[in-house]
Design a protein around this motif. Sequence first.
Motif, PDB file in Angstrom:
ATOM      1  N   MET A   1       4.042  -4.180 -12.591  1.00  0.00           N
ATOM      2  CA  MET A   1       3.844  -2.914 -11.932  1.00  0.00           C
ATOM      3  C   MET A   1       2.852  -2.051 -12.712  1.00  0.00           C
ATOM      4  O   MET A   1       1.953  -1.461 -12.128  1.00  0.00           O
ATOM      5  CB  MET A   1       5.178  -2.177 -11.773  1.00  0.00           C
ATOM      6  N   GLN A   2       3.003  -1.985 -14.008  1.00  0.00           N
ATOM      7  CA  GLN A   2       2.130  -1.136 -14.824  1.00  0.00           C
ATOM      8  C   GLN A   2       0.673  -1.580 -14.748  1.00  0.00           C
ATOM      9  O   GLN A   2      -0.220  -0.749 -14.736  1.00  0.00           O
ATOM     10  CB  GLN A   2       2.623  -1.107 -16.279  1.00  0.00           C
ATOM     11  N   SER A   3       0.447  -2.896 -14.683  1.00  0.00           N
ATOM     12  CA  SER A   3      -0.935  -3.370 -14.611  1.00  0.00           C
ATOM     13  C   SER A   3      -1.583  -2.974 -13.284  1.00  0.00           C
ATOM     14  O   SER A   3      -2.772  -2.649 -13.230  1.00  0.00           O
ATOM     15  CB  SER A   3      -1.008  -4.878 -14.813  1.00  0.00           C
ATOM     16  N   LEU A   4      -0.799  -2.996 -12.198  1.00  0.00           N
ATOM     17  CA  LEU A   4      -1.320  -2.554 -10.907  1.00  0.00           C
ATOM     18  C   LEU A   4      -1.622  -1.057 -10.946  1.00  0.00           C
ATOM     19  O   LEU A   4      -2.694  -0.622 -10.536  1.00  0.00           O
ATOM     20  CB  LEU A   4      -0.308  -2.829  -9.792  1.00  0.00           C
ATOM     21  N   LEU A   5      -0.669  -0.285 -11.453  1.00  0.00           N
ATOM     22  CA  LEU A   5      -0.853   1.164 -11.493  1.00  0.00           C
ATOM     23  C   LEU A   5      -2.028   1.556 -12.390  1.00  0.00           C
ATOM     24  O   LEU A   5      -2.723   2.532 -12.107  1.00  0.00           O
ATOM     25  CB  LEU A   5       0.429   1.849 -11.960  1.00  0.00           C
ATOM     26  N   ALA A   6      -2.257   0.785 -13.459  1.00  0.00           N
ATOM     27  CA  ALA A   6      -3.387   1.062 -14.342  1.00  0.00           C
ATOM     28  C   ALA A   6      -4.708   0.934 -13.584  1.00  0.00           C
ATOM     29  O   ALA A   6      -5.687   1.607 -13.899  1.00  0.00           O
ATOM     30  CB  ALA A   6      -3.365   0.117 -15.541  1.00  0.00           C
ATOM     31  N   ARG A   7      -4.711   0.080 -12.547  1.00  0.00           N
ATOM     32  CA  ARG A   7      -5.911  -0.084 -11.710  1.00  0.00           C
ATOM     33  C   ARG A   7      -5.913   0.888 -10.532  1.00  0.00           C
ATOM     34  O   ARG A   7      -6.817   0.875  -9.716  1.00  0.00           O
ATOM     35  CB  ARG A   7      -5.994  -1.512 -11.180  1.00  0.00           C
ATOM     36  N   GLY A   8      -4.846   1.712 -10.414  1.00  0.00           N
ATOM     37  CA  GLY A   8      -4.772   2.695  -9.330  1.00  0.00           C
ATOM     38  C   GLY A   8      -4.313   2.116  -8.007  1.00  0.00           C
ATOM     39  O   GLY A   8      -4.559   2.699  -6.953  1.00  0.00           O
ATOM     40  N   VAL A   9      -3.633   0.977  -8.054  1.00  0.00           N
ATOM     41  CA  VAL A   9      -3.142   0.329  -6.839  1.00  0.00           C
ATOM     42  C   VAL A   9      -1.663  -0.017  -7.011  1.00  0.00           C
ATOM     43  O   VAL A   9      -1.120   0.038  -8.117  1.00  0.00           O
ATOM     44  CB  VAL A   9      -3.940  -0.956  -6.495  1.00  0.00           C
ATOM     45  N   TYR A  10      -1.056  -0.398  -5.909  1.00  0.00           N
ATOM     46  CA  TYR A  10       0.346  -0.822  -5.941  1.00  0.00           C
ATOM     47  C   TYR A  10       0.566  -1.793  -4.789  1.00  0.00           C
ATOM     48  O   TYR A  10      -0.200  -1.815  -3.821  1.00  0.00           O
ATOM     49  CB  TYR A  10       1.278   0.392  -5.851  1.00  0.00           C
ATOM     50  N   TRP A  11       1.625  -2.583  -4.859  1.00  0.00           N
ATOM     51  CA  TRP A  11       1.922  -3.609  -3.864  1.00  0.00           C
ATOM     52  C   TRP A  11       3.002  -3.121  -2.909  1.00  0.00           C
ATOM     53  O   TRP A  11       4.070  -2.704  -3.334  1.00  0.00           O
ATOM     54  CB  TRP A  11       2.391  -4.884  -4.558  1.00  0.00           C
ATOM     55  N   CYS A  12       2.723  -3.160  -1.591  1.00  0.00           N
ATOM     56  CA  CYS A  12       3.717  -2.801  -0.590  1.00  0.00           C
ATOM     57  C   CYS A  12       4.519  -4.053  -0.237  1.00  0.00           C
ATOM     58  O   CYS A  12       3.951  -5.069   0.173  1.00  0.00           O
ATOM     59  CB  CYS A  12       3.056  -2.237   0.669  1.00  0.00           C
ATOM     60  N   THR A  13       5.827  -3.954  -0.396  1.00  0.00           N
ATOM     61  CA  THR A  13       6.694  -5.103  -0.127  1.00  0.00           C
ATOM     62  C   THR A  13       6.894  -5.357   1.366  1.00  0.00           C
ATOM     63  O   THR A  13       7.368  -6.416   1.751  1.00  0.00           O
ATOM     64  CB  THR A  13       8.066  -4.911  -0.793  1.00  0.00           C
ATOM     65  N   MET A  14       6.516  -4.386   2.205  1.00  0.00           N
ATOM     66  CA  MET A  14       6.703  -4.566   3.647  1.00  0.00           C
ATOM     67  C   MET A  14       5.461  -5.153   4.323  1.00  0.00           C
ATOM     68  O   MET A  14       5.562  -6.131   5.048  1.00  0.00           O
ATOM     69  CB  MET A  14       7.106  -3.249   4.300  1.00  0.00           C
ATOM     70  N   CYS A  15       4.301  -4.557   4.094  1.00  0.00           N
ATOM     71  CA  CYS A  15       3.084  -5.072   4.737  1.00  0.00           C
ATOM     72  C   CYS A  15       2.373  -6.108   3.861  1.00  0.00           C
ATOM     73  O   CYS A  15       1.371  -6.689   4.281  1.00  0.00           O
ATOM     74  CB  CYS A  15       2.141  -3.948   5.130  1.00  0.00           C
ATOM     75  N   GLN A  16       2.925  -6.327   2.660  1.00  0.00           N
ATOM     76  CA  GLN A  16       2.404  -7.351   1.760  1.00  0.00           C
ATOM     77  C   GLN A  16       0.926  -7.146   1.438  1.00  0.00           C
ATOM     78  O   GLN A  16       0.127  -8.079   1.498  1.00  0.00           O
ATOM     79  CB  GLN A  16       2.632  -8.744   2.347  1.00  0.00           C
TER      80      GLN A  16
ATOM     81  N   GLU B   1      -1.934  -4.991  -1.262  1.00  0.00           N
ATOM     82  CA  GLU B   1      -2.244  -4.161  -2.418  1.00  0.00           C
ATOM     83  C   GLU B   1      -3.026  -2.967  -1.886  1.00  0.00           C
ATOM     84  O   GLU B   1      -4.070  -3.133  -1.264  1.00  0.00           O
ATOM     85  CB  GLU B   1      -3.090  -4.961  -3.408  1.00  0.00           C
ATOM     86  N   LEU B   2      -2.500  -1.763  -2.134  1.00  0.00           N
ATOM     87  CA  LEU B   2      -3.087  -0.552  -1.575  1.00  0.00           C
ATOM     88  C   LEU B   2      -3.293   0.489  -2.664  1.00  0.00           C
ATOM     89  O   LEU B   2      -2.646   0.435  -3.716  1.00  0.00           O
ATOM     90  CB  LEU B   2      -2.151   0.031  -0.508  1.00  0.00           C
ATOM     91  N   PRO B   3      -4.163   1.478  -2.424  1.00  0.00           N
ATOM     92  CA  PRO B   3      -4.334   2.558  -3.399  1.00  0.00           C
ATOM     93  C   PRO B   3      -2.991   3.245  -3.671  1.00  0.00           C
ATOM     94  O   PRO B   3      -2.206   3.481  -2.742  1.00  0.00           O
ATOM     95  CB  PRO B   3      -5.311   3.514  -2.709  1.00  0.00           C
ATOM     96  N   ALA B   4      -2.742   3.578  -4.903  1.00  0.00           N
ATOM     97  CA  ALA B   4      -1.458   4.159  -5.315  1.00  0.00           C
ATOM     98  C   ALA B   4      -1.142   5.447  -4.564  1.00  0.00           C
ATOM     99  O   ALA B   4       0.034   5.735  -4.304  1.00  0.00           O
ATOM    100  CB  ALA B   4      -1.452   4.404  -6.815  1.00  0.00           C
ATOM    101  N   GLU B   5      -2.155   6.203  -4.159  1.00  0.00           N
ATOM    102  CA  GLU B   5      -1.895   7.457  -3.449  1.00  0.00           C
ATOM    103  C   GLU B   5      -1.324   7.238  -2.053  1.00  0.00           C
ATOM    104  O   GLU B   5      -0.875   8.177  -1.405  1.00  0.00           O
ATOM    105  CB  GLU B   5      -3.140   8.354  -3.386  1.00  0.00           C
ATOM    106  N   ARG B   6      -1.301   6.011  -1.583  1.00  0.00           N
ATOM    107  CA  ARG B   6      -0.707   5.716  -0.271  1.00  0.00           C
ATOM    108  C   ARG B   6       0.781   5.415  -0.362  1.00  0.00           C
ATOM    109  O   ARG B   6       1.401   4.999   0.610  1.00  0.00           O
ATOM    110  CB  ARG B   6      -1.465   4.570   0.385  1.00  0.00           C
ATOM    111  N   PHE B   7       1.362   5.671  -1.530  1.00  0.00           N
ATOM    112  CA  PHE B   7       2.792   5.466  -1.754  1.00  0.00           C
ATOM    113  C   PHE B   7       3.449   6.788  -2.116  1.00  0.00           C
ATOM    114  O   PHE B   7       2.863   7.595  -2.842  1.00  0.00           O
ATOM    115  CB  PHE B   7       3.025   4.477  -2.901  1.00  0.00           C
ATOM    116  N   LEU B   8       4.660   6.991  -1.631  1.00  0.00           N
ATOM    117  CA  LEU B   8       5.455   8.115  -2.090  1.00  0.00           C
ATOM    118  C   LEU B   8       6.033   7.742  -3.449  1.00  0.00           C
ATOM    119  O   LEU B   8       6.263   6.565  -3.735  1.00  0.00           O
ATOM    120  CB  LEU B   8       6.592   8.405  -1.106  1.00  0.00           C
ATOM    121  N   THR B   9       6.253   8.741  -4.279  1.00  0.00           N
ATOM    122  CA  THR B   9       6.874   8.459  -5.570  1.00  0.00           C
ATOM    123  C   THR B   9       8.356   8.791  -5.498  1.00  0.00           C
ATOM    124  O   THR B   9       8.796   9.548  -4.638  1.00  0.00           O
ATOM    125  CB  THR B   9       6.206   9.256  -6.697  1.00  0.00           C
TER     126      THR B   9
END
Length: 150
Positions: free
Chosen positions: A1-16, A18-26
């Motif tokens: 998770m940290q490596s993804l966030l370091a790149r400013g992205v995150y993985w959505c478990t529903m749509c599968q 990798e999306l920009p981190a700002e498209r996720f609620l915290t």
Amino acid sequence: MQSLLARGVYWCTMCQQELPAERFLTDAIRNGAPRSHCRACSGKRTRAKKFNLSFAAVDRLFAFQNYRCALCDKEYEDGDGLNLDHNHACCPDKGTSCGECVRGLLCWSCNAGVVTWYEGVRGRVTPIPLFEKYLNNPPAVAAGLVRRRP
């Protein structure tokens, strides 16, 4: 998770995806870490639950309508701003549906204003082809997600 966030992205478990981190609620419970699904999927999941549909059915309806309001054709990126419209004569309780009377995705103005007004005056005014087409063959029926009601 940290490596993804370091790149400013995150993985959505529903749509599968990798999306920009700002498209996720915290999530405060997780010390501000992103939730496991993106905002778009979160909205679809909420709509699915509320209207007695599967997530896949709601996702297909968004794709079928190209993330656009079925009446005014305005595009809504990620579906933010689109409401699931259903026939209130079938399910009059505000905000709930059996799922079989879901008609399509409409923006707030078309859902709360235009369709509500037109249904109230339907039969007493000259039929408006755009509204008649929507009410007689809604996108959810055209997409094969719900059955046409007699």
